[in-house]
Enzyme design. Structure first.
Site, PDB file in Angstrom:
ATOM      1  N   MET A 132      98.853 104.247   5.332  1.00  0.00           N
ATOM      2  CA  MET A 132      99.160 102.860   4.995  1.00  0.00           C
ATOM      3  C   MET A 132      98.643 101.917   6.086  1.00  0.00           C
ATOM      4  O   MET A 132      99.065 100.756   6.170  1.00  0.00           O
ATOM      5  CB  MET A 132     100.664 102.671   4.785  1.00  0.00           C
ATOM      6  CG  MET A 132     101.181 103.417   3.568  1.00  0.00           C
ATOM      7  SD  MET A 132     102.631 102.677   2.775  1.00  0.00           S
ATOM      8  CE  MET A 132     103.798 102.673   4.112  1.00  0.00           C
ATOM      9  N   HIS A 153      97.955 109.155  13.346  1.00  0.00           N
ATOM     10  CA  HIS A 153      97.004 109.121  12.237  1.00  0.00           C
ATOM     11  C   HIS A 153      95.665 109.742  12.649  1.00  0.00           C
ATOM     12  O   HIS A 153      95.042 110.477  11.878  1.00  0.00           O
ATOM     13  CB  HIS A 153      96.751 107.680  11.793  1.00  0.00           C
ATOM     14  CG  HIS A 153      97.946 106.996  11.212  1.00  0.00           C
ATOM     15  ND1 HIS A 153      98.595 105.977  11.869  1.00  0.00           N
ATOM     16  CD2 HIS A 153      98.597 107.176  10.040  1.00  0.00           C
ATOM     17  CE1 HIS A 153      99.602 105.549  11.117  1.00  0.00           C
ATOM     18  NE2 HIS A 153      99.630 106.261  10.004  1.00  0.00           N
ATOM     19  N   GLN A 172     106.803 102.233  -3.203  1.00  0.00           N
ATOM     20  CA  GLN A 172     107.727 103.072  -2.445  1.00  0.00           C
ATOM     21  C   GLN A 172     108.723 102.248  -1.628  1.00  0.00           C
ATOM     22  O   GLN A 172     109.562 102.805  -0.935  1.00  0.00           O
ATOM     23  CB  GLN A 172     106.970 104.042  -1.542  1.00  0.00           C
ATOM     24  CG  GLN A 172     106.244 103.416  -0.363  1.00  0.00           C
ATOM     25  CD  GLN A 172     105.270 104.376   0.299  1.00  0.00           C
ATOM     26  OE1 GLN A 172     104.378 104.920  -0.352  1.00  0.00           O
ATOM     27  NE2 GLN A 172     105.460 104.614   1.595  1.00  0.00           N
ATOM     28  N   LYS A 209     105.688 114.714  10.260  1.00  0.00           N
ATOM     29  CA  LYS A 209     106.801 113.849  10.645  1.00  0.00           C
ATOM     30  C   LYS A 209     107.565 113.424   9.399  1.00  0.00           C
ATOM     31  O   LYS A 209     108.795 113.391   9.387  1.00  0.00           O
ATOM     32  CB  LYS A 209     106.321 112.615  11.409  1.00  0.00           C
ATOM     33  CG  LYS A 209     107.475 111.705  11.845  1.00  0.00           C
ATOM     34  CD  LYS A 209     106.986 110.545  12.682  1.00  0.00           C
ATOM     35  CE  LYS A 209     106.347 109.485  11.819  1.00  0.00           C
ATOM     36  NZ  LYS A 209     107.386 108.756  11.018  1.00  0.00           N
TER      37      LYS A 209
END
Length: 317
Positions: A37, A44, A70, A183
């Site tokens: 995102m 990342h 979401q 995670k």
């Protein structure tokens, strides 16, 4: 030796993205997707490194898309951090990313109409549903058991939105391999189950948690922590490390005691605990005795920031 910088091709159109992937596959390359995102950090970039380690000729795609479905209307979609220019610089510096998929929207918004209710008839409404209506998006992917519990208890639209947007990304990018961070442990397991159940021909790789030097799990939301809140949030990793030591060195039946110790540690540090659970690693079923591979999962608020973390335990027989 550091990789040479490579400017990734930025693709915004869905049809163009699909065509790009098909050309790479026709060239004999394995297409590897890293969904994000944005507001990228070293966590990342570790996913990108994992993707780049895939065997054979590869083409690495990183998607950058903040998924409204979401987020509930009460959550932090409007303030979710964004820095596309910075993200592109970071990805270019890796020398490993061939394309970035950055669509303006992945949903059919439809004509204005009434505010929708949850697609299943319940009261769960996402930012997407609150913003559209009429003939807008109404198709959802549900992983019915794995979406319950843990983060699903306090975020009832979250995993429906995650599963749906990931399925859309898989249909658009058509990857051979996709990399997800562990995670977000429940998310990773949920995607694995969706891929299995819906027969996606995609290998899912779970990449280990990357932490700051002080032990805090890397997250795009960390930027919202004050210095004091960040210091308090270090109690999460500290409590998980202590819990793993206790689980490996003491009675297999110590699960409930370990959970209480974590809650106490976080509360004394000033955190507001959402949940602490010990669950079996693949099924995510809660366990009372640590006599099999488990994962301890934690979610807690520090200030206005909700943080998640976990630690896997491979119990001694």
């Amino acid at each position: 030796m550091a990789a040479a910088a490579r400017e990734p091709e930025v693709i915004r159109d869905k049809a163009a993205m699909r065509a790009w992937s098909r050309r790479r596959r026709a060239e004999g390359r394995t297409v590897v997707l890293v969904p994000t995102m944005g507001f990228l950090h070293e966590g990342h970039l570790s996913l990108v490194s994992e993707a780049a380690a895939t065997a054979g000729p590869i083409a690495v795609v990183v998607s950058i898309y903040v998924n409204p479905s979401q987020f509930a209307p009460t959550e932090d979609l409007a303030t979710y951090p964004s820095d596309l220019a910075g993200d592109l610089r970071k990805l270019a510096s890796t020398g490993a990313v061939h394309a970035v998929f950055n669509p303006p929207d992945l949903y059919i918004r439809g004509a204005p109409g009434h505010t929708a209710v949850g697609a299943s008839g319940d009261a769960a409404v996402s930012c997407l549903e609150a913003a559209v209506g009429g003939d807008g998006h109404e198709t959802w992917i549900r992983v019915e058991r794995l979406e319950k519990g843990l983060c699903g208890s306090s975020r009832p639209v979250f995993f429906r939105g995650v599963a749906t947007v990931v399925a859309k990304l898989f249909n658009i990018v058509e990857p051979d391999v996709a990399v997800f961070g562990k995670k977000d442990y429940q998310q990773w397991r949920l995607i694995c189950r969706m891929v299995r159940d819906l027969d996606f021909a995609i290998e899912i790789i779970g990449s280990e948690i990357v932490r700051e030097a002080d032990g805090l799990a890397m997250s795009s939301r960390n930027v919202h922590l004050s210095r004091e809140e960040r210091e308090k949030a270090l109690s999460i990793n500290r409590s998980l490390v202590n819990a793993r030591t206790a689980a490996l060195n003491h009675s297999k039946s110590a699960g409930e005691h370990i959970k209480k110790q974590i809650v106490q540690t976080l509360t004394e540090a000033g955190g507001q605990v959402d949940y602490v659970e010990i669950v079996e690693q693949e099924s995510l079923v809660p366990v009372e005795t640590i006599d099999r591979p488990v994962v301890i999962c934690v979610a807690a608020w520090f200030g206005k920031v909700r943080l998640i973390d976990n630690i896997e335990i491979h119990a001694r027989s």
